[in-house]
Design an enzyme around this catalytic site. Structure first.
Site, PDB file in Angstrom:
ATOM      1  N   GLU A  30      -6.308   6.787  -0.884  1.00  6.06           N
ATOM      2  CA  GLU A  30      -4.997   6.561  -1.504  1.00  6.06           C
ATOM      3  C   GLU A  30      -5.131   6.312  -3.007  1.00  6.06           C
ATOM      4  OE1 GLU A  30      -2.439   4.874   2.254  1.00  6.06           O
ATOM      5  OE2 GLU A  30      -3.509   3.409   1.054  1.00  6.06           O
TER       6      GLU A  30
ATOM      7  N   GLU B 178      -3.138   8.581   8.370  1.00 11.75           N
ATOM      8  CA  GLU B 178      -2.877   7.189   8.764  1.00 11.75           C
ATOM      9  C   GLU B 178      -1.454   7.122   9.292  1.00 11.75           C
ATOM     10  OE1 GLU B 178      -3.608   3.961   6.107  1.00 11.75           O
ATOM     11  OE2 GLU B 178      -5.526   4.736   5.421  1.00 11.75           O
TER      12      GLU B 178
END
Length: 664
Positions: free
Chosen positions: A186, A266
């Protein structure tokens, strides 16, 4: 074309000679198919349904149980995080033993027929201290984390040259079960947006793992984060949870990856807990519906399936920064499909039902929940002073099902010689944890009142300079607590020369949401009526080391008086009735502190903040048939009659009021 249903599980059966005997390494491949928008494994269309597991948060004796339950849920793969700071605890000092034996964990996944998606970082987030980055990076002057900073890249390269050679033989095309490797995590959410850093990582991963392994990135579906978190040569995937518009989220992936498989790396089956907020909960039906929507599109999915408690020698939970500092709870069970204790939940079976619509489930039943035992109330009685060799009195129960426990206690300030055997560091002004090379835990800052203070004077700290909580004692009497983003002043009285101590606690370095250079300790000087205090003695405390070596159970009992407040150790022993099953311990009337059993740090409790009210105690920590040592460090105030309650289930979504002894 790659189909949207009826996918093979892709599970390769184990044998005694090799986890993957079906094909030679040269015949094995895991690749992107841009023409047909899917993965290909050994040339055949493939998509994975995966779940995340953190070996560092699962006791090693439970690894097999948790992985087997994931396999029986219908998952074809697991996503595995590797926390850098868990393995390189000091510069050049590596630990891959015991619970840190990542190679053994990966070999076990292969034995059980699970593929692996590896997340080696160097930054992993994972609600883990500093996102897995070692705190000792902050010892380096002018370092800028997660950028092309030379000092940072040198440390990263050194680490990758240790870790990735362990990974390479386990890559799928080498005969192993690792099908893909994530680079960073991320990164688009981080302020730096340093493409040179990502290019450096890409070069390092390729140099150490080869050209055939599939490397990818993960970011949210927001355009800005995908802009800064992606790089040519790294396949871009997205992450989002139930309730998101699946078409829009994958549309965001398509804007950066027009062709190739749709991937949610995710899928959030729960959400994290912060101290002082409600326990997160996500409905099973909501999670199942989102999963089915994605599978109908032919997507590959990794779910946050099995978060578990950290069971390590140090408390590792991290923190977020969202307008303020938000430390996360000890428990990593955020309404997970597999609970902290490894129990299948309604949510897990809902997920399993959805998976069964798209691919065959393994034959056989789901392994059962692990056995639990409610050992009951344990009364902690403070003992009288006792000469060496005498027996301390214990509290005995009339029923055999209850363990017995005796207590001794010591004020933290009375045992600084034990907890800081090298002695204090002298400094004109306070130094940070990093300046004294203290990664975790606690540091005591000690000085003296420079003048008489007959009337209440304001002891204060600059804003945001208490990182993260400071327990204030004057002449060893607890005065109250100063807190980051909270109370930063207290009123005190005293005489010139009186000793002022501040015990500062690291509640976890920021793992997401801001610059992760999260320094700890007193970041600014304390003042008394706006006049700076000086001439400090600084004690970095090695509490974990002392407890692991048997202290304070090997020390002589101390006399004590009831009702003391402030930081103190409470210890005792208890015996289980012939079994050592998982259990949960509650702290009725206690305020805030940490628990060790048999030298294992089981984490923080904070009853007056919540929501977590119990700590998970794996049965593998307990001894059957001989005494178990309990050590509690209470920071603000124990109840007049200290009690622990061992239950057979957790309590998460409650906040108890602070004890009156803990508020001043």
């Amino acid at each position: 074309a790659c189909p949207r249903g009826g996918w093979a599980r892709g599970v390769l059966l184990p044998s005694s000679s090799s986890p993957f005997p079906q094909a030679s390494p040269s015949a094995r491949s895991f690749q992107l198919d841009y023409e047909h928008d899917c993965f290909r494994k050994d040339g055949a269309p493939f998509r994975y349904i995966s779940g995340s597991i953190h070996y560092a948060r699962v006791p090693r004796p439970a690894w097999r149980d948790r992985l087997l339950k994931m396999y029986m849920s219908g998952l074809s793969a697991v996503q595995v995080y590797v926390p850098w700071n868990y393995h390189e605890t000091l510069p050049g000092v590596y630990d891959f033993t015991g619970n840190r034996d990542v190679e053994a964990f990966l070999d076990l996944t292969a034995e059980l027929g699970l593929l692996v998606i590896l997340r080696p970082g160097p930054y992993i987030c994972a609600e883990w201290e500093m996102g897995g980055l070692p705190a000792w990076l902050l010892w380096k002057p002018d370092i800028i984390l997660r950028t092309s900073s030379p000092a940072y890249l040198a440390a990263v390269d050194s680490w990758l040259h240790i870790l990735l050679p362990k990974i390479k033989p386990r890559l799928y095309h080498q005969g192993g079960n690792i099908i893909s490797v994530q680079v960073e995590n991320e990164y688009g959410s981080y302020y730096a947006c340093d493409y040179g850093y990502l290019r450096h990582l890409l070069g390092s991963f390729r140099a150490l793992l080869g050209s055939e392994v599939l490397l990818f990135t993960t970011d949210s579906a927001r355009a800005q984060e995908l802009r800064c978190g992606t790089l040519q040569g790294l396949y871009a995937t997205v992450d989002f949870g139930p309730g998101s518009n699946v078409t829009e989220a994958f549309g965001a992936q398509r804007r950066v990856e027009p062709k190739g498989p749709l991937v949610n790396s995710e899928y959030y089956t729960g959400w994290l807990d912060y101290w002082g907020e409600a326990h997160a909960s996500t409905s099973a039906a909501w999670v199942a519906r989102g999963l089915e929507d994605m599978l109908q599109l032919g997507a590959s999915i990794n779910m946050q399936v099995s978060p578990f408690l950290q069971l390590t020698s140090l408390p590792w939970p991290g923190a977020d920064y969202k307008d303020q500092y938000k430390p996360v709870t000890t428990s990593y069970d955020y309404d997970a499909p597999l609970s902290e204790a490894g129990d299948p939940t309604e949510k897990l079976f809902a997920i399993r039902t959805v998976i069964s619509k798209f691919q065959p489930l393994p034959a056989g039943p789901m392994p059962p929940a692990t056995p639990k035992f409610a050992y009951g109330w344990v009364a902690l009685r403070k003992v009288s002073a006792c000469p060496a060799g005498c027996a301390a009195p214990a509290w005995h129960y009339s029923t055999a099902q209850h363990p017995s426990l005796s207590l001794q206690y010591a004020d933290l300030l009375d045992v600084l010689d034990v907890l800081c055997p090298s002695g204090p560091i002298q400094s004109q002004f306070p130094l940070t944890f990093e300046a004294v090379k203290q990664a975790h835990g606690f540091v005591v800052y000690q000085t003296h009142l420079p003048w008489d203070v007959p009337d209440p004077a304001t002891l204060g700290a600059p804003p945001h300079s208490i990182c993260d909580r400071g327990y204030v004692m004057l002449q060893k009497e607890y005065q109250g607590t100063l807190e980051r983003d909270g109370q930063t002043t207290l009123h005190v009285t005293g005489r010139a020369g009186d000793t002022l101590d501040i015990l500062v606690e690291n509640m976890g370095r920021i793992s997401f949401g801001a610059n992760t250079s999260d320094f700890k300790g007193l970041l600014g000087n304390l003042s008394l009526n706006s006049r700076p205090l000086s001439n400090w003695l600084i004690y970095p405390l090695a509490i974990d080391t002392a407890v692991q070596q048997g202290w304070p159970h090997t020390a002589l009992p101390k006399s004590s008086s009831g009702g003391r407040v402030g930081p103190a150790f409470y210890t005792g022993t208890f015996e289980t009735p012939g079994i050592a099953w998982d259990t949960f311990v509650k702290f009725p009337g206690w305020s805030k502190g940490l628990l060790w059993i048999n030298g294992f740090n089981l984490g923080r409790y904070w009853t007056c903040r919540g929501p977590q009210q119990t700590l998970f105690v794996p049965g593998s920590v307990l001894h059957a048939g001989h005494p178990n040592n309990i050590t509690v460090l209470e920071l603000e105030g124990a109840p007049p009659t200290p009690l622990l309650l061992f239950l057979d289930r957790p309590l998460y979504n409650r906040t108890l009021g602070c004890s009156t002894t803990a508020t001043q």
